[in-house]
Design a protein around this motif. Sequence first.
Motif: not given
Ligand code: ADP
Length: 212
Positions: A28-30, A35-37, A78-83, A115-117, A127-129, A175-177, A192-194
């Motif tokens: 999904l991330d690819a 491609a690292d989620h 992104a997901s490390g600090p968010l989770y 916290g995530v918000l 389109k994020t978690m 947001k995000g990549r 990340g939503g998944t």
């Molecule tokens: P990276 O984008 O640094 O490669 P990951 O692939 O592990 O990190 O995670 C990507 C996911 O992180 C996205 O699918 C999205 O759900 C989530 N994400 C990215 N940026 C944000 C944000 N600002 N707020 C909430 N979720 C985010």
Amino acid sequence: MVSQAQILQWLQAYATEIEQNKAYLTELDAAIGDADHGINMDRGFKKVSAQLPTLTDKDIGNILKTVSMTLISSIGGASGPLYGTWFLRASTAVLGKQELTAQDVLGLLQAGLDGVLQRGKAQLGDKTMVDVLFPAVAAFRQTVGENKGIVEAMQESVAAAQNGLLKTIPMQAKKGRASYLGERSIGHQDPGGTSAYLMLKSLLGVLESSGE
Ligand code: ADP
Ligand code: MG
């Protein structure tokens, strides 16, 4: 009530779920990222899984805080600090507790989302978690408000999370990549939503199997 043992079971179940979905999350991330989620999440939750046996005498707040620290130190991107933030805030909502009422679980889910918000500054529809976590908390709150039990509230929460996840497909990432892709991010499910949906589904699985 949700017991401390069930929280430990949940974390193990989620680690297993992540391991089984590692390739899927990465695929999904690819499509819309780098491609690292799946790799990121699996690295973090393998560490969590290895740590769980040392946490059997800790309270729930303590357990979740330890998970947070482990995720922050082992997951990049992104997901490390968010989770990490989700688990840290969740932990502070249930400090010192050995079991959780429905209100406690609501407080935990709400605190994690807040916290995530605050950390990621994403809004609904970006389109994020958040598009998964937000409706999940709302559905849990509504069901608890109707005086239903924790299992039913979690069932409604997971159904809302799944619905929110599917709604990420037609969204354009803000947001995000994935946002770098602009309109080309449309038509793909958010990774990340998944993983956030799997987190809630794992908790439901534990609650249902305990026959509460
Ligand atoms: P990276 O984008 O640094 O490669 P990951 O692939 O592990 O990190 O995670 C990507 C996911 O992180 C996205 O699918 C999205 O759900 C989530 N994400 C990215 N940026 C944000 C944000 N600002 N707020 C909430 N979720 C985010
Ligand atoms: Mg990525």
